[in-house]
Motif scaffolding. Structure first.
Motif, PDB file in Angstrom:
ATOM      1  N   ASP A  36     -18.389   9.536  34.406  1.00  0.00           N
ATOM      2  CA  ASP A  36     -18.317  10.192  33.100  1.00  0.00           C
ATOM      3  C   ASP A  36     -17.429  11.432  33.161  1.00  0.00           C
ATOM      4  N   GLY A  37     -16.767  11.700  32.045  1.00  0.00           N
ATOM      5  CA  GLY A  37     -16.043  12.964  31.897  1.00  0.00           C
ATOM      6  C   GLY A  37     -14.563  12.917  32.142  1.00  0.00           C
ATOM      7  N   TYR A  38     -14.002  11.765  32.514  1.00  0.00           N
ATOM      8  CA  TYR A  38     -12.576  11.734  32.844  1.00  0.00           C
ATOM      9  C   TYR A  38     -11.789  10.726  32.006  1.00  0.00           C
ATOM     10  N   LYS A  39     -12.383  10.201  30.978  1.00  0.00           N
ATOM     11  CA  LYS A  39     -11.727   9.188  30.153  1.00  0.00           C
ATOM     12  C   LYS A  39     -10.430   9.701  29.544  1.00  0.00           C
ATOM     13  N   ASN A  40     -10.396  10.980  29.143  1.00  0.00           N
ATOM     14  CA  ASN A  40      -9.217  11.544  28.475  1.00  0.00           C
ATOM     15  C   ASN A  40      -8.254  12.244  29.427  1.00  0.00           C
ATOM     16  N   SER A  41      -8.504  12.174  30.719  1.00  0.00           N
ATOM     17  CA  SER A  41      -7.596  12.774  31.705  1.00  0.00           C
ATOM     18  C   SER A  41      -6.482  11.778  32.011  1.00  0.00           C
ATOM     19  N   THR A  42      -5.336  11.983  31.387  1.00  0.00           N
ATOM     20  CA  THR A  42      -4.256  10.989  31.489  1.00  0.00           C
ATOM     21  C   THR A  42      -3.283  11.271  32.625  1.00  0.00           C
ATOM     22  N   SER A  43      -3.485  12.366  33.351  1.00  0.00           N
ATOM     23  CA  SER A  43      -2.591  12.692  34.466  1.00  0.00           C
ATOM     24  C   SER A  43      -3.340  13.530  35.485  1.00  0.00           C
ATOM     25  N   ALA A  44      -2.714  13.742  36.641  1.00  0.00           N
ATOM     26  CA  ALA A  44      -3.339  14.561  37.685  1.00  0.00           C
ATOM     27  C   ALA A  44      -3.513  15.998  37.229  1.00  0.00           C
ATOM     28  N   THR A  45      -2.538  16.518  36.491  1.00  0.00           N
ATOM     29  CA  THR A  45      -2.614  17.914  36.038  1.00  0.00           C
ATOM     30  C   THR A  45      -3.742  18.120  35.036  1.00  0.00           C
ATOM     31  N   GLU A  46      -4.138  17.070  34.332  1.00  0.00           N
ATOM     32  CA  GLU A  46      -5.226  17.180  33.354  1.00  0.00           C
ATOM     33  C   GLU A  46      -6.595  16.904  33.983  1.00  0.00           C
ATOM     34  N   THR A  47      -6.604  16.632  35.260  1.00  0.00           N
ATOM     35  CA  THR A  47      -7.848  16.312  35.962  1.00  0.00           C
ATOM     36  C   THR A  47      -8.300  17.523  36.776  1.00  0.00           C
ATOM     37  N   ASP A  48      -9.583  17.834  36.733  1.00  0.00           N
ATOM     38  CA  ASP A  48     -10.062  19.003  37.464  1.00  0.00           C
ATOM     39  C   ASP A  48     -10.147  18.726  38.972  1.00  0.00           C
TER      40      ASP A  48
END
Length: 381
Positions: free
Chosen positions: A145-157
């Protein structure tokens, strides 16, 4: 603690440094993680084409994730307890016959086998992009959960990046730490990030800060690969420099999102200023009047002309997560006002000992409050 004094608190500064340390470490391992997943993606496509007699370069973008995930699948869909919320309509049903292009179902099987715990997070990912977007493949190795809208590495925590590294089996050949052990160094770094992010007091002791930096450094110096990786070593140098700094620079900690928020706030304040100015005074009369305006109790009185300009107090520190400008911490408190047709600047509080003075081209952050000459506040930031 008074919010105006909080940025100067040592433990709060430590907390901000810890946040920035995690950010720097993440940037140091991002390219490494992305490159490995990209190689996995290309290998999957090559092997699938070869094993199924398909022309080299065959791809598919017509199968959604639901089409390749069996119903029911534990922790994804709940068909056994009633209507399935994952396979929700005719277009999102599982296809027992497989992908019409013989790509997507086979790709799903490759991802499943590559996952350390065989528990790929299919709810995060869009299978229509597995052939074109490397990060949609990477998201299969993140928490569910929580990463559906992370479309790139930079948008991922940071925790998402670490999860990919720990859950994709092939990373074991590129790191010295044993990823099968729960308390490995990457797991410890994830715990550090979680502790910093979920710290309600926004305070970190000196001892904890040293521990955080030491733990994060251990990733960037992993002898198997990262110790000689250019991006990781650049991040390591930045980490060492940050650890030796006494205060955190506002420029270092601000993100593009903060810049966008500031731009929106600035536009909003400008609009409010124009509206209040138009409704509260007559410009022609204001230019001929002279009014005494009293500062707050700890300020002095002054006179201003041209109430369309009014006066502005500058110098109160503005607390802003997650950074603090060095210049702001050492600034003077001044008053800017109009008198005799010109702009006047009056120093009402000066720092006795300033070890670092602002200079040309420095970026400074300030708090200000603007008043019209009738005493009406028209802006404050």
């Amino acid at each position: 603690m008074d919010l105006l004094r909080k940025p100067f608190d040592k433990k709060y500064q430590n907390w901000m440094k810890a946040h920035l340390a995690v950010k720097i470490t993440k940037e140091g391992i991002e390219p490494f993680v992305y490159d490995e997943i990209e190689q996995f993606q290309q290998k999957c496509l090559t092997d699938i084409c070869k094993n199924n007699g398909l022309p080299v370069g065959t791809t598919c973008s017509s199968c959604c994730t639901e089409n390749v995930v069996v119903c029911p699948t534990n922790r994804i869909c709940n068909a056994g307890r009633g209507r399935c919320n994952f396979h929700r309509n005719s277009a999102t049903q599982y296809r027992p016959s497989g992908c019409p292009n013989k790509i997507c179902h086979n790709f799903k099987n490759e991802i499943q086998r590559a996952h350390r715990f065989y528990g790929a997070a299919y709810k995060n990912t869009d299978a229509t992009q597995w052939c074109s977007n490397t990060w949609e493949v990477a998201k299969c190795f993140m928490p569910p959960d929580g990463y559906k809208n992370s479309t790139s590495a930079t948008e991922t925590d940071f925790n998402g990046i670490i999860a990919v590294l720990m859950n994709y089996r092939a990373f074991q050949s590129k790191v010295h730490a044993d990823l099968s052990k729960q308390n490995n160094i990457f797991y410890q770094c994830r715990e550090v990030s979680t502790q910093i992010t979920h710290c309600p007091s926004m305070q970190v002791s000196d001892a904890d800060l040293r521990h955080y930096f030491g733990t994060l450094r251990s990733i960037l110096t992993d002898p198997a690969y990262l110790a000689s990786n250019r991006d990781a070593q650049i991040a390591l140098r930045r980490l060492v420099e940050l650890e030796n700094e006494e205060q955190v620079s506002d420029d270092e900690t601000r993100s593009p999102l903060h810049s966008e928020i500031d731009a929106e706030e600035s536009a909003k304040h400008q609009e409010e200023t124009r509206s209040q100015t138009d409704s509260s005074m007559d410009v022609d009369k204001a230019q001929e009047q002279k009014t005494t305006v009293e500062y707050p109790e700890d300020r002095r009185k002054t006179e201003t002309k041209h109430s369309e300009t009014g006066y502005i107090e500058i110098g109160k520190p503005r607390p802003y997560f997650p950074g603090l400008s060095r210049t702001m911490a050492e600034c003077k408190a001044v008053v800017v006002y109009c008198e005799d047709g010109g702009l006047k600047v009056e120093v009402v509080h000066a720092v006795e000992k300033c070890e670092r003075k602002s200079k040309n081209l420095d970026r400074v952050t300030m708090h200000y409050t603007g008043f019209l000459e009738n005493g009406t506040q028209f802006d404050s930031r």
